[in-house]
Design a protein around this motif. Sequence first.
Motif, mmCIF file in Angstrom:
data_model
loop_
_atom_site.group_PDB
_atom_site.id
_atom_site.type_symbol
_atom_site.label_atom_id
_atom_site.label_comp_id
_atom_site.label_asym_id
_atom_site.label_seq_id
_atom_site.Cartn_x
_atom_site.Cartn_y
_atom_site.Cartn_z
ATOM 1 N N UNK A 80 0.942 -1.123 -0.254
ATOM 2 C CA UNK A 80 -0.257 0.000 0.386
ATOM 3 C C UNK A 80 1.238 1.198 -0.295
ATOM 4 N N UNK A 81 2.018 1.224 0.137
ATOM 5 C CA UNK A 81 2.808 2.433 0.710
ATOM 6 C C UNK A 81 3.261 2.609 -0.780
ATOM 7 N N UNK A 82 3.301 1.614 -1.006
ATOM 8 C CA UNK A 82 4.491 1.677 -2.305
ATOM 9 C C UNK A 82 3.256 2.840 -3.417
ATOM 10 N N UNK A 83 2.057 2.034 -3.749
ATOM 11 C CA UNK A 83 1.157 2.586 -4.807
ATOM 12 C C UNK A 83 0.735 4.124 -4.424
ATOM 13 N N UNK A 84 0.814 3.870 -2.923
ATOM 14 C CA UNK A 84 0.623 5.763 -2.509
ATOM 15 C C UNK A 84 1.574 6.536 -3.932
ATOM 16 N N UNK A 85 2.939 6.007 -2.815
ATOM 17 C CA UNK A 85 3.513 6.626 -3.796
ATOM 18 C C UNK A 85 3.124 7.140 -5.428
ATOM 19 N N UNK A 86 3.145 5.918 -6.052
ATOM 20 C CA UNK A 86 2.628 5.641 -7.792
ATOM 21 C C UNK A 86 1.725 6.211 -7.720
ATOM 22 N N UNK A 133 -4.884 2.893 -9.637
ATOM 23 C CA UNK A 133 -4.246 2.571 -8.029
ATOM 24 C C UNK A 133 -2.759 2.558 -7.978
ATOM 25 N N UNK A 134 -1.835 3.369 -8.650
ATOM 26 C CA UNK A 134 -0.965 3.270 -8.326
ATOM 27 C C UNK A 134 0.362 1.855 -8.181
ATOM 28 N N UNK A 135 0.013 0.938 -9.377
ATOM 29 C CA UNK A 135 0.537 -0.125 -9.445
ATOM 30 C C UNK A 135 1.644 0.281 -10.303
ATOM 31 N N UNK A 136 2.852 -0.163 -10.495
ATOM 32 C CA UNK A 136 4.019 -0.264 -11.440
ATOM 33 C C UNK A 136 4.047 -1.677 -12.594
ATOM 34 N N UNK A 194 -9.250 -1.021 -12.332
ATOM 35 C CA UNK A 194 -8.135 -0.027 -11.405
ATOM 36 C C UNK A 194 -6.868 -0.346 -11.780
ATOM 37 N N UNK A 195 -6.505 -1.690 -11.392
ATOM 38 C CA UNK A 195 -5.650 -1.984 -11.853
ATOM 39 C C UNK A 195 -5.354 -2.017 -13.209
ATOM 40 N N UNK A 196 -5.299 -1.191 -14.278
ATOM 41 C CA UNK A 196 -4.987 -0.961 -15.121
ATOM 42 C C UNK A 196 -5.183 -0.278 -16.025
ATOM 43 N N UNK A 197 -4.442 -0.175 -17.438
ATOM 44 C CA UNK A 197 -3.621 0.921 -18.145
ATOM 45 C C UNK A 197 -4.602 0.811 -18.868
ATOM 46 N N UNK A 198 -5.381 1.690 -20.165
ATOM 47 C CA UNK A 198 -5.475 1.619 -21.658
ATOM 48 C C UNK A 198 -4.757 1.859 -22.356
ATOM 49 N N UNK A 199 -4.536 0.679 -23.957
ATOM 50 C CA UNK A 199 -3.898 0.691 -24.408
ATOM 51 C C UNK A 199 -4.033 0.903 -26.120
ATOM 52 N N UNK A 200 -5.164 1.309 -25.554
ATOM 53 C CA UNK A 200 -6.382 1.334 -27.039
ATOM 54 C C UNK A 200 -7.908 1.081 -27.736
ATOM 55 N N UNK A 201 -7.956 0.777 -28.731
ATOM 56 C CA UNK A 201 -9.475 0.376 -28.460
ATOM 57 C C UNK A 201 -10.036 -0.117 -29.823
ATOM 58 N N UNK A 202 -10.237 -1.414 -29.490
ATOM 59 C CA UNK A 202 -10.869 -2.281 -31.271
ATOM 60 C C UNK A 202 -11.893 -2.711 -31.116
ATOM 61 N N UNK A 203 -12.854 -2.520 -32.272
ATOM 62 C CA UNK A 203 -13.179 -3.146 -32.752
ATOM 63 C C UNK A 203 -13.800 -4.086 -33.281
ATOM 64 N N UNK A 204 -14.884 -4.834 -32.737
ATOM 65 C CA UNK A 204 -14.970 -6.143 -33.047
ATOM 66 C C UNK A 204 -16.511 -6.612 -33.465
ATOM 67 N N UNK A 205 -17.116 -6.541 -34.607
ATOM 68 C CA UNK A 205 -17.985 -6.928 -35.519
ATOM 69 C C UNK A 205 -18.227 -8.444 -36.310
ATOM 70 N N UNK A 206 -18.856 -9.542 -35.868
ATOM 71 C CA UNK A 206 -19.536 -10.648 -35.992
ATOM 72 C C UNK A 206 -18.157 -11.779 -35.982
ATOM 73 N N UNK A 207 -17.875 -11.378 -34.604
ATOM 74 C CA UNK A 207 -17.048 -12.750 -33.929
ATOM 75 C C UNK A 207 -15.570 -12.075 -34.643
ATOM 76 N N UNK A 208 -15.152 -11.074 -35.411
ATOM 77 C CA UNK A 208 -13.550 -11.063 -35.678
ATOM 78 C C UNK A 208 -13.668 -9.793 -36.004
ATOM 79 N N UNK A 209 -12.027 -9.277 -35.547
ATOM 80 C CA UNK A 209 -11.543 -7.838 -35.312
ATOM 81 C C UNK A 209 -11.413 -7.199 -36.485
ATOM 82 N N UNK A 210 -12.381 -5.822 -36.326
ATOM 83 C CA UNK A 210 -12.351 -5.275 -37.396
ATOM 84 C C UNK A 210 -11.365 -3.815 -37.408
ATOM 85 N N UNK A 211 -10.885 -3.259 -36.602
ATOM 86 C CA UNK A 211 -9.587 -2.398 -36.682
ATOM 87 C C UNK A 211 -8.764 -2.083 -35.279
#
Length: 563
Positions: free
Chosen positions: A54-60, A93-96, A204-221
């Motif tokens: 918890x102390x390390x996450x406070x620093x983060x 959440x401060x997690x590295x 809370x313990x994740x960072x977003x990297x981008x956005x993907x579109x799914x159509x008909x069960x397969x990725x589109x872009x």
Amino acid sequence: MSEILFQPLGNPIAAGLALDQVADIDPRLTRSHYFDGRLLTAEDLTRDQVYLDQRLRELGRVLGSGIVGGLALSFDRFSGLLTLEPGLAITPAGRVLELGSRLIVNLRDRALISGLNDGNFSNLNRGLYAVVLRYVDVGTDIAEVFPKDLSAKRGFQYAMITESVQMGLVPLPIPLPQQNALQIRARLMRELLGDDQLHGLLPEDAVALGLVAIQEGAPQWLDAQLLRHPLRAEPGIDSLQSDLSRQYEALLTDILSNRRSGGLTGDFHASDYFSLLPPVGSMPKEAVDPVNGRQGYFPENYQVAIAPLRQSDVEQVRAESLALPPIDLSNGEPVDIVVLVPLSNLDYGHYAAQLERNFDPNKRLLPQLDLLRLKLYPVRPVHALDTDQAAWQAIWDRFGSNAPLYVRRPSRAAETSISGIVLALGTSLPAPPEVVGGPADGGGLIDDEDSVFLKRVNYPMLAELRVPTDDAGRAALAALEESFSESALVAASQRILLLVERQYDPVIWQTLQQLAAANNLEAFLAALRAKPANQTTGELVIAGGAALGLDNGLIGQWAALLP
């Protein structure tokens, strides 16, 4: 004398049931008290692990959240492979999170996805998904558990907990319309800008990297710029504008690539794809034609001008312009835009001199570049100066296939020519304050425009670029510094030095000194600009030098330098 203290925990017995009102107690921030003779259990050691975590996450959290470096995300539509490069990030959440090797997952491999999710998600539903990198801990190795008493049995438990990171998809509550992918991304660029509620849907313990579109069960872009952002504490107006600029540049690159692969050019309206533009950004070169005075990127009611810019000033212009509001193409409000053409210092010095307007000695306005006005459709005449069209043709050819830069101009009275008005009548205006000192008075906090100019351009600086060749030239330079250092005279001398060829260096400073003494620097500059192409500068001086105040000896020296 004893002090009256309000300790964090106070007196638990005195506080009674109101302890939570007089103290802030976090059970995760308790640590074990060690002393000789104490029996330690697993709970005691785990408590210390939680405390340190918890102390390390406070620093983060103090550092902020976002991408520190790396973690570039890419997608191959044909194979369905989603690739994440190594990098470092900090979660809200401060997690590295540190990824040390490349991660590759096939979004079309339903068996793999189902196996990694305990048999779930064998089919991805239609929609938009955030690609995230999140923290996980995994139990590894086996340790034997010894019985605590005779009735208990021996068992086994994980010996270690290994921390790791993994890539995942988080469904977003945003419908995926039946629309072109580029137009969807442009719409999301506006909708997701500064949307804190949407970011609250991510772990809370994740960072977003981008956005993907799914159509008909397969990725589109994939859009690898939406949702992600660099490390920062709190999003401010500058950071949101930086996000918008970064997303716009990536999307514009994809739009141009898509159009050219389909046989189309970059000459299109920005509103065909975008409804919101950053205050500064790139634009297709095909959408601008300074020679014919036309632009096709911005709406007709926008005031669009074009001007050259030093390449070394591009980053500073970008940084300063990000503080301006974004450009909303959907509200119909007119906006002032300047299209900037970055040039090298050498090219800028050559071509900018051909676009300068004459200064007004009465109003003491400094020379400035002629901003060529552009319209959606060309309007004749578009070039105010005789040499303006040829200069812009040369600039445009020199610029090559690079992309020009547009900048939203701030609304300033000096630029819009709006004067002040009286808001109330019935009282007389106070007399203007007495001005003490002049332009040369350096005691004020704000320099006048002449002082600012002379700090940047003066005779010693010009002499470094055009060094006098003999004692006569150095004496003329000294005379100019002593008696003719007004900004108007220095500016005229600068433009003359730009127009006169190097072969006349032995006489140029003596000529400037005599022209300044006769108050004919501007007249000589006008003669240079109006000089026929088949006439040399030396022939011009020999023919009209006497009328401009040059003595016969100096004119003879000009004649000796003729080729």
